[in-house]
Design a protein around this motif. Structure first.
Motif, PDB file in Angstrom:
ATOM      1  N   PHE A 283       2.977   0.395   8.749  1.00 24.96           N
ATOM      2  CA  PHE A 283       2.135  -0.882   8.663  1.00 24.96           C
ATOM      3  C   PHE A 283       2.639  -1.637   9.737  1.00 24.96           C
ATOM      4  O   PHE A 283       3.484  -2.447   9.534  1.00 24.96           O
ATOM      5  N   PRO A 284       1.836  -1.771  10.713  1.00 23.60           N
ATOM      6  CA  PRO A 284       2.065  -2.707  11.872  1.00 23.60           C
ATOM      7  C   PRO A 284       1.691  -4.019  11.899  1.00 23.60           C
ATOM      8  O   PRO A 284       1.592  -4.794  12.846  1.00 23.60           O
ATOM      9  N   SER A 285       0.934  -4.389  10.616  1.00 25.74           N
ATOM     10  CA  SER A 285       0.080  -5.504  10.628  1.00 25.74           C
ATOM     11  C   SER A 285       1.161  -6.753  10.890  1.00 25.74           C
ATOM     12  O   SER A 285       2.433  -6.643  10.488  1.00 25.74           O
ATOM     13  N   VAL A 286       0.814  -7.973  11.637  1.00 22.47           N
ATOM     14  CA  VAL A 286       1.713  -8.969  11.775  1.00 22.47           C
ATOM     15  C   VAL A 286       0.940 -10.347  11.117  1.00 22.47           C
ATOM     16  O   VAL A 286       1.224 -11.560  11.346  1.00 22.47           O
ATOM     17  N   THR A 287      -0.310 -10.165  10.242  1.00 18.96           N
ATOM     18  CA  THR A 287      -0.905 -11.377   9.609  1.00 18.96           C
ATOM     19  C   THR A 287      -0.851 -11.199   8.055  1.00 18.96           C
ATOM     20  O   THR A 287      -1.354 -12.242   7.678  1.00 18.96           O
ATOM     21  N   ASP A 288       0.032 -10.295   7.364  1.00 15.77           N
ATOM     22  CA  ASP A 288      -0.070 -10.235   6.092  1.00 15.77           C
ATOM     23  C   ASP A 288       1.190 -11.106   5.509  1.00 15.77           C
ATOM     24  O   ASP A 288       2.238 -11.247   5.928  1.00 15.77           O
ATOM     25  N   THR A 289       0.720 -11.764   4.470  1.00 16.77           N
ATOM     26  CA  THR A 289       1.706 -12.830   3.858  1.00 16.77           C
ATOM     27  C   THR A 289       2.686 -11.864   2.863  1.00 16.77           C
ATOM     28  O   THR A 289       3.365 -12.410   2.501  1.00 16.77           O
ATOM     29  N   LEU A 290       2.075 -10.758   2.642  1.00 20.85           N
ATOM     30  CA  LEU A 290       2.928 -10.003   1.469  1.00 20.85           C
ATOM     31  C   LEU A 290       2.969  -8.576   1.729  1.00 20.85           C
ATOM     32  O   LEU A 290       4.040  -7.928   2.536  1.00 20.85           O
ATOM     33  N   GLY A 291       1.788  -7.818   1.553  1.00 19.80           N
ATOM     34  CA  GLY A 291       1.624  -6.379   1.887  1.00 19.80           C
ATOM     35  C   GLY A 291       1.928  -5.736   0.737  1.00 19.80           C
ATOM     36  O   GLY A 291       3.059  -5.033   0.519  1.00 19.80           O
ATOM     37  N   GLN A 292       0.929  -5.912  -0.033  1.00 18.17           N
ATOM     38  CA  GLN A 292       0.773  -5.089  -1.301  1.00 18.17           C
ATOM     39  C   GLN A 292       1.059  -3.475  -1.176  1.00 18.17           C
ATOM     40  O   GLN A 292       1.762  -2.990  -2.019  1.00 18.17           O
ATOM     41  N   VAL A 293       0.418  -3.075  -0.103  1.00 19.50           N
ATOM     42  CA  VAL A 293       0.518  -1.553   0.112  1.00 19.50           C
ATOM     43  C   VAL A 293       1.973  -1.283   0.290  1.00 19.50           C
ATOM     44  O   VAL A 293       2.258  -0.075   0.066  1.00 19.50           O
ATOM     45  N   ILE A 294       2.836  -2.007   0.855  1.00 20.11           N
ATOM     46  CA  ILE A 294       4.305  -1.845   1.116  1.00 20.11           C
ATOM     47  C   ILE A 294       4.685  -1.468  -0.284  1.00 20.11           C
ATOM     48  O   ILE A 294       5.687  -0.519  -0.463  1.00 20.11           O
ATOM     49  N   MET A 295       4.549  -2.272  -1.416  1.00 19.28           N
ATOM     50  CA  MET A 295       5.057  -1.772  -2.641  1.00 19.28           C
ATOM     51  C   MET A 295       4.587  -0.701  -3.447  1.00 19.28           C
ATOM     52  O   MET A 295       5.210   0.020  -3.683  1.00 19.28           O
TER      53      MET A 295
END
Length: 381
Positions: A283-295
């Protein structure tokens, strides 16, 4: 406590939509009068506390064609608020639904609370490369959130952004404890044969990405990185699998020779199986405030590679459940992928640790925190 939550996204395939749906489902089970209100033509979940208001017009969002910008009927918003008489009005998104609901709530004298789900100024900068447009967006967002009693963030990382860019004072900010639905996402959903349903070889390693297939998620970086990996290490028996919708699906033919595949939007049990049947999450995004997909990925038993910019890094235990890498640094990402795809022992260690780590991030705890902050805001003058 009666709360009306207005959102521009509820039938879409994104973390914000999933979080709001989870809050709505849990509220029904606990008898909390939380009403989810949106305006869309898209299919919506079957929830007794959901209202879909009529709209006047809708267009595809520029640069994000999968998300509609919908202008709902202000008369319908006003009538709904007058009928439900909420103690608080929660504005979850700063789109047309959110803006119009905010204006009507202010006119009727209902107190406001909201969530800063997405770093829109950073999103605009990624799309345009313009500091001018970012500053203008900062000012718009600051104006939008200024009247709110509380502004919620889903990660501590973004309280600094909210303070600096939106000029929000500390007493107006609250961090909601992150959580994911661990019944929907866990290793029990593992089914390697699911890959055959998408025409992929189940015997090859699978590196998974879930999210929008757009520039603000750093998809061009990820695709170019994968092509470089395949060129330098052709012996690696691995596929990059990208789940979601977006403009960069146009690269389907470009990526297929490099074992990169776009599966499009996937939901429900199939999505749970894809998570649990993969070997690594990126997940290389740099604009996510959390990242639901990481959980969701960690709960499913996946180690994760994430950027050191944004909220997703806060969900990783470095070198225990994943690795935090310098944003947009090909050399670091290339080295990490090459190492992990060749080191099954390290992958398996992360896969065992990740679900244990996620046990502290249950969606029910997030819900309890979400409700608590509303109760606090209710007594705030």
């Amino acid at each position: 406590m009666r709360v009306c939550l207005f959102t521009d996204t509820l039938g879409d395939l994104n973390g914000v939509s999933r979080f709001i749906q989870d809050m709505g489902e849990l509220a029904i089970g606990e008898g909390w009068q939380l009403t989810l209100i949106t305006s869309t033509k898209k299919p919506l979940p079957s929830l007794d506390n959901l209202r879909n208001l009529p709209y006047r017009t809708r267009i595809a969002m520029p640069f994000y064609q999968e998300l509609d910008l919908v202008w709902p009927s202000r008369k319908a918003i006003r009538a709904t608020l007058q009928e439900l008489q909420p103690d608080l009005v929660h504005i979850s998104t700063p789109g047309p639904v959110g803006w119009l609901a905010k204006l009507e709530a202010e006119k009727l004298g209902f107190p406001l609370i909201g969530t800063y789900h997405t770093d829109f100024p950073a999103y605009i900068y990624d799309l345009t490369g313009s500091h001018f447009f970012k500053r203008r967006t900062d000012k718009v967002m600051a104006k939008f959130y200024r009247p709110f009693r509380k502004v919620l963030s889903r990660s501590l990382t973004y309280t600094e952004v909210m303070a600096n860019d939106l000029q929000l004072p500390a007493d107006k900010m609250a961090v909601i404890y992150p959580g994911t639905n661990q019944q929907k996402f866990n290793h029990d959903h593992r089914n390697p044969q699911i890959w055959q349903a998408f025409g992929l070889n189940p015997n090859r390693l699978k590196v998974l990405y879930v999210g929008r297939i757009n520039i603000e998620k750093n998809i061009p970086f990820l695709c170019e990185l994968w092509q470089q990996l395949q060129a330098e290490y052709p012996q690696l028996e691995a596929d990059l699998v990208m789940v979601g919708e977006g403009r960069y699906r146009k690269w389907t033919d470009k990526m297929r020779p490099h074992h990169g595949y776009f599966l499009g939007p996937v939901v429900g049990e199939k999505l749970s199986q894809l998570y649990a049947s993969s070997d690594l999450f990126v997940f290389p995004s740099v604009t996510d405030t959390l990242g639901q997909v990481i959980m969701e990925a960690q709960a499913s038993g996946l180690g994760c590679l994430v950027s050191d910019v944004g909220g997703p890094q806060s969900l990783i235990v470095p070198e225990q459940t994943g690795r935090v890498l310098p944003a947009n640094r090909n050399d670091y990402w290339l080295s990490a992928l090459q190492e992990l795809l060749q080191n099954s022992e390290l992958r398996e260690t992360w896969q065992k640790n990740a679900p244990r780590h996620m046990q502290q991030y249950d969606i029910r705890d997030s819900y309890a925190d979400f409700k608590r902050v509303h109760q606090q805001a209710l007594v705030t003058n």
